[in-house]
Scaffold this active site. Structure first.
Site, PDB file in Angstrom:
ATOM      1  N   ASP A  17       0.892  -1.255  -0.074  1.00  0.00           N
ATOM      2  CA  ASP A  17      -0.032  -0.309   0.249  1.00  0.00           C
ATOM      3  C   ASP A  17       1.148   1.717  -0.064  1.00  0.00           C
ATOM      4  OD1 ASP A  17      -2.175   2.031   0.378  1.00  0.00           O
ATOM      5  OD2 ASP A  17      -2.078   2.270   2.600  1.00  0.00           O
ATOM      6  N   SER A  18       0.225   2.199  -0.371  1.00  0.00           N
ATOM      7  CA  SER A  18       0.841   3.583   0.143  1.00  0.00           C
ATOM      8  C   SER A  18       1.713   3.968   1.079  1.00  0.00           C
ATOM      9  CB  SER A  18      -0.322   4.856  -0.780  1.00  0.00           C
ATOM     10  OG  SER A  18      -1.035   5.018  -0.091  1.00  0.00           O
ATOM     11  N   CYS A  80      -4.042  -0.700  -1.794  1.00  0.00           N
ATOM     12  CA  CYS A  80      -4.197   0.692  -2.154  1.00  0.00           C
ATOM     13  C   CYS A  80      -5.148   0.756  -3.665  1.00  0.00           C
ATOM     14  CB  CYS A  80      -3.004   1.223  -2.531  1.00  0.00           C
ATOM     15  SG  CYS A  80      -3.075   2.869  -2.978  1.00  0.00           S
ATOM     16  N   THR A  82      -5.903   3.412  -4.856  1.00  0.00           N
ATOM     17  CA  THR A  82      -5.049   4.699  -6.717  1.00  0.00           C
ATOM     18  C   THR A  82      -4.040   3.877  -7.022  1.00  0.00           C
ATOM     19  OG1 THR A  82      -5.543   5.742  -4.709  1.00  0.00           O
ATOM     20  CG2 THR A  82      -4.316   6.211  -6.544  1.00  0.00           C
ATOM     21  N   GLU A 159      -6.102   9.206   9.715  1.00  0.00           N
ATOM     22  CA  GLU A 159      -5.169   9.385  10.157  1.00  0.00           C
ATOM     23  C   GLU A 159      -4.605   9.718  12.055  1.00  0.00           C
ATOM     24  OE1 GLU A 159      -1.153   8.882   7.913  1.00  0.00           O
ATOM     25  OE2 GLU A 159      -2.390   7.533   6.081  1.00  0.00           O
ATOM     26  N   CYS A 191     -11.410   2.943  -0.610  1.00  0.00           N
ATOM     27  CA  CYS A 191      -9.880   3.663  -0.250  1.00  0.00           C
ATOM     28  C   CYS A 191     -10.106   3.054   0.274  1.00  0.00           C
ATOM     29  CB  CYS A 191     -10.444   4.884   0.373  1.00  0.00           C
ATOM     30  SG  CYS A 191      -9.098   5.506   0.881  1.00  0.00           S
ATOM     31  N   HIS A 193      -8.396   3.627   3.653  1.00  0.00           N
ATOM     32  CA  HIS A 193      -8.549   4.065   5.074  1.00  0.00           C
ATOM     33  C   HIS A 193     -10.599   4.224   5.363  1.00  0.00           C
ATOM     34  CE1 HIS A 193      -4.440   5.522   4.695  1.00  0.00           C
ATOM     35  NE2 HIS A 193      -4.390   6.367   5.831  1.00  0.00           N
TER      36      HIS A 193
END
Ligand code: DGL
Length: 274
Positions: A17-18, A80, A82, A159, A191, A193
């Site tokens: 993941d990013s 991820c 994206t 976050e 996404c 998150h």
């Protein structure tokens, strides 16, 4: 199903993941497949991917994947959204192991869930701009209409630990205003998150809108592919491997990551990408 080759089935599942968010995907994979050995890479030095160009995200994704492939993995999961939206075709071409992204499983779950053929998708700017979810949904069922909204402030909110704070409710209400009027009955949390914002999003969208969690759908797809290829590791009672790597300081990953993954998070090591 093929015969299980234990030397291959013991290999690790690689997840990248990013940054920290992909731990929601890893969590679902380990919940569904607790005896699988895993290695996770969070590209915390270069996060976020969500606001970067396709070319950059593609290049980062290939570097992330190369790092994991060096760990002799049996399957690559692009946690991820994206990176899945922009780079999945490139990764599939470049590596000779099965590659799974989060878009297709999320799209399949959304099409299966909608009763009125109206699906909303929320994600980073990159994921929404790529139209990857819309394309995947239309491919599965052209009769489904899609409605999209980028929600860039959701990632820092989560976050910061404010996913269920009143600030999150105000921001979510603003982002979801149009989707609420669009007549959708299904909303894809596109996404890493957003699963942590389920309560907040659900309170705004109401009981009539089903939230589709790409992370959970991806875990089901991981199980299906491993099973089809005879690569499922049913465990032999030995210790399960859980390796974590990050490209920036492991300390923040450990503190924030526990919010995503819970107690089972081990200390991460620093990764050097080539
Ligand atoms: N992991 C990213 C995603 O799912 C969100 C964070 C970022 O922008 O890098 O799209």
């Amino acid at each position: 199903m093929d015969m299980i080759d234990t030397s291959k089935s013991k290999k690790l599942i690689g997840v990248f993941d990013s940054g920290i968010g992909g731990l929601t995907v890893l969590k679902e994979i380990t919940r569904l497949l607790p005896t699988e050995n895993t290695v996770y890479l969070g590209d915390t030095a270069r996060v976020p991917y969500g606001s970067k160009s396709k070319e950059t995200v593609e290049r980062y994704a290939v570097e992330d994947a190369k790092f994991l492939v060096r760990h002799n993995i049996k399957l690559l999961v692009t946690a991820c959204n994206t990176a899945s939206a922009y780079a999945i075709a490139r990764l599939e071409n470049e590596f000779d192991i099965p590659v799974i992204g989060v878009i297709k499983p999320g799209a399949m779950a959304a099409v299966a869930a909608t009763r009125v053929n109206r699906v909303g998708i929320i994600g980073t700017e990159g994921t929404i701009k790529s139209s990857a979810y819309c394309t995947a949904i239309k491919f599965i069922n052209p009769a489904v209409s899609t409605f999209v909204q980028a929600c860039p402030l959701f990632v820092p909110l989560v976050e910061e630990g404010w996913a269920e704070d009143e600030i999150a409710a105000i921001i979510a209400a603003r982002y979801l205003e149009d989707l609420k009027k669009s007549g959708i009955d299904t909303l894809v949390l596109g996404c890493t998150h957003y699963p942590l914002l389920k309560k907040t999003i659900s309170a705004i969208m109401g009981d009539g809108v089903m939230l589709v969690d790409s992370a959970a759908s991806t875990a089901v797809e991981v199980k299906r592919i491993l099973s089809d290829q005879g690569l499922l590791n049913n465990g032999d009672g030995g210790e399960v491997v859980r390796k974590f790597f990050v490209t920036d300081s492991p300390e923040r990953f450990y503190v924030v990551g526990r919010r995503f993954f819970g107690e089972g998070l081990n200390q991460a090591e620093l990764a050097f990408l080539e």
